[in-house]
Design a protein around this motif. Structure first.
Motif, PDB file in Angstrom:
ATOM      1  N   THR A   1      22.713 -17.835   3.912  1.00  7.92           N
ATOM      2  CA  THR A   1      22.938 -16.411   3.687  1.00  7.92           C
ATOM      3  C   THR A   1      22.722 -16.114   2.216  1.00  7.92           C
ATOM      4  O   THR A   1      23.467 -16.595   1.359  1.00  7.92           O
ATOM      5  CB  THR A   1      24.379 -16.011   4.062  1.00  7.92           C
ATOM      6  N   CYS A   2      21.698 -15.357   1.905  1.00  7.11           N
ATOM      7  CA  CYS A   2      21.471 -14.964   0.513  1.00  7.11           C
ATOM      8  C   CYS A   2      22.427 -13.831   0.169  1.00  7.11           C
ATOM      9  O   CYS A   2      22.730 -12.998   1.025  1.00  7.11           O
ATOM     10  CB  CYS A   2      20.023 -14.518   0.334  1.00  7.11           C
ATOM     11  N   PRO A   3      22.914 -13.788  -1.073  1.00  7.13           N
ATOM     12  CA  PRO A   3      23.801 -12.682  -1.467  1.00  7.13           C
ATOM     13  C   PRO A   3      23.193 -11.295  -1.219  1.00  7.13           C
ATOM     14  O   PRO A   3      23.918 -10.312  -1.105  1.00  7.13           O
ATOM     15  CB  PRO A   3      24.010 -12.922  -2.962  1.00  7.13           C
ATOM     16  N   CYS A   4      21.866 -11.189  -1.093  1.00  5.51           N
ATOM     17  CA  CYS A   4      21.239  -9.890  -0.832  1.00  5.51           C
ATOM     18  C   CYS A   4      21.406  -9.484   0.630  1.00  5.51           C
ATOM     19  O   CYS A   4      21.092  -8.355   1.008  1.00  5.51           O
ATOM     20  CB  CYS A   4      19.763  -9.905  -1.209  1.00  5.51           C
ATOM     21  N   GLY A   5      21.885 -10.405   1.463  1.00  8.88           N
ATOM     22  CA  GLY A   5      22.111 -10.072   2.860  1.00  8.88           C
ATOM     23  C   GLY A   5      21.163 -10.771   3.825  1.00  8.88           C
ATOM     24  O   GLY A   5      21.409 -10.817   5.022  1.00  8.88           O
ATOM     25  N   THR A   6      20.081 -11.329   3.299  1.00  9.54           N
ATOM     26  CA  THR A   6      19.136 -12.041   4.151  1.00  9.54           C
ATOM     27  C   THR A   6      19.782 -13.303   4.730  1.00  9.54           C
ATOM     28  O   THR A   6      20.398 -14.078   3.994  1.00  9.54           O
ATOM     29  CB  THR A   6      17.887 -12.443   3.341  1.00  9.54           C
ATOM     30  N   GLU A   7      19.629 -13.471   6.042  1.00 11.55           N
ATOM     31  CA  GLU A   7      20.184 -14.647   6.698  1.00 11.55           C
ATOM     32  C   GLU A   7      19.089 -15.393   7.437  1.00 11.55           C
ATOM     33  O   GLU A   7      18.112 -14.796   7.886  1.00 11.55           O
ATOM     34  CB  GLU A   7      21.257 -14.239   7.726  1.00 11.55           C
TER      35      GLU A   7
ATOM     36  N   GLU B   1      11.476 -19.945  -1.694  1.00 15.31           N
ATOM     37  CA  GLU B   1      10.442 -19.105  -1.076  1.00 15.31           C
ATOM     38  C   GLU B   1      10.935 -17.676  -0.918  1.00 15.31           C
ATOM     39  O   GLU B   1      10.207 -16.712  -1.142  1.00 15.31           O
ATOM     40  CB  GLU B   1      10.021 -19.701   0.275  1.00 15.31           C
ATOM     41  N   HIS B   2      12.207 -17.531  -0.542  1.00 11.09           N
ATOM     42  CA  HIS B   2      12.787 -16.198  -0.364  1.00 11.09           C
ATOM     43  C   HIS B   2      12.768 -15.419  -1.677  1.00 11.09           C
ATOM     44  O   HIS B   2      12.411 -14.246  -1.721  1.00 11.09           O
ATOM     45  CB  HIS B   2      14.218 -16.339   0.167  1.00 11.09           C
ATOM     46  N   GLN B   3      13.125 -16.112  -2.769  1.00 10.58           N
ATOM     47  CA  GLN B   3      13.196 -15.423  -4.052  1.00 10.58           C
ATOM     48  C   GLN B   3      11.821 -15.110  -4.606  1.00 10.58           C
ATOM     49  O   GLN B   3      11.655 -14.154  -5.354  1.00 10.58           O
ATOM     50  CB  GLN B   3      14.009 -16.254  -5.050  1.00 10.58           C
TER      51      GLN B   3
ATOM     52  N   SER C   1      11.277 -10.096  -1.648  1.00 13.97           N
ATOM     53  CA  SER C   1      12.243  -9.340  -0.854  1.00 13.97           C
ATOM     54  C   SER C   1      13.574  -9.177  -1.587  1.00 13.97           C
ATOM     55  O   SER C   1      14.432  -8.409  -1.178  1.00 13.97           O
ATOM     56  CB  SER C   1      12.458 -10.007   0.511  1.00 13.97           C
ATOM     57  N   HIS C   2      13.713  -9.903  -2.678  1.00 11.43           N
ATOM     58  CA  HIS C   2      14.920  -9.778  -3.493  1.00 11.43           C
ATOM     59  C   HIS C   2      14.887  -8.561  -4.406  1.00 11.43           C
ATOM     60  O   HIS C   2      15.912  -8.041  -4.805  1.00 11.43           O
ATOM     61  CB  HIS C   2      15.054 -11.012  -4.382  1.00 11.43           C
ATOM     62  N   ALA C   3      13.663  -8.141  -4.773  1.00  8.38           N
ATOM     63  CA  ALA C   3      13.457  -7.015  -5.675  1.00  8.38           C
ATOM     64  C   ALA C   3      14.284  -7.168  -6.950  1.00  8.38           C
ATOM     65  O   ALA C   3      14.173  -8.169  -7.642  1.00  8.38           O
ATOM     66  CB  ALA C   3      13.759  -5.704  -4.974  1.00  8.38           C
TER      67      ALA C   3
END
Ligand SMILES: [Zn+2]
Length: 194
Positions: free
Chosen positions: A130-136, A152-154, A158-160
């Motif tokens: 679970t990323c602190p931005c809400g992505t799971e 990869e997520h960062q 999508s983190h903006a």
């Protein structure tokens, strides 16, 4: 606090056992006493040795340092969170590791660590991240796969604005998923929403 991945371990004694078994599998002769560890190691790893160190503070059990060509190369850190009753690990390169190998070499070491953990039965089948931005997401594999997910997520954009560095993530963002939990997940969610 670095990114860590929980291990399926119930006590600090068990974690100590995991630590010495890991060191034994990597060739620490001191840790090998009374231990029968039979894990297939890649050639690049099995010619080397490992060294266990005693903990410096009570929240840890001490790292295991893995050697390549008689030089410290990679480190496995263990972490104890008594309040949460959680036991976790993280992987890193020893200072100057890149003088003795490439990214590919060190990832072989990390894979060998996780192969050993799997052999010892202390890795869950998957991790819920679970990323602190809400992505799971659910990640197959262990620390290296979790770490890759966050990288990869960062880098995906999508983190903006709210970029969160991986070393600010703490344990609750990465939790084990075992097969029994997977099976009961739908029921658990249904209960939560009842
Ligand atoms: Zn995010």
């Amino acid at each position: 606090m670095p990114l860590t991945a929980p291990l399926l371990v119930d006590s600090k004694d068990q974690l100590e056992e995991v630590k010495y078994s890991l060191a034994a599998a990597f060739g620490d002769h001191h840790a090998s006493r009374d231990r029968e560890i039979n894990v297939d190691m890649p050639d690049v790893v099995c010619q080397s040795k490992a060294l266990t160190r005693t903990a410096g503070d009570r929240s840890q059990v001490g790292p295991v340092t893995l050697f390549k060509d008689d030089s410290p190369f990679a480190i496995v850190h263990f972490r104890v969170d008594r309040e949460a009753n959680e036991y976790s690990y993280s992987l890193g390169g020893h200072a100057g590791w890149h003088k003795r190998g490439t990214e590919e070499t060190i990832s072989k070491y990390f894979e060998a660590v996780e192969t050993t953990f799997r052999h010892l039965g202390v890795l869950p089948e998957q991790y819920q991240v679970t990323c602190p931005c809400g992505t799971e997401d659910i990640v197959d594999g262990a620390y290296t796969a979790v770490s890759r997910f966050f990288n990869e997520h960062q880098n995906s954009g999508s983190h903006a604005d709210s970029r969160v560095l991986i070393n600010t993530l703490i344990n609750r963002e990465v939790s084990p998923v075992t097969s029994s939990e997977t099976n009961s997940e739908a029921k658990y969610l249904a209960d939560q929403h009842a």
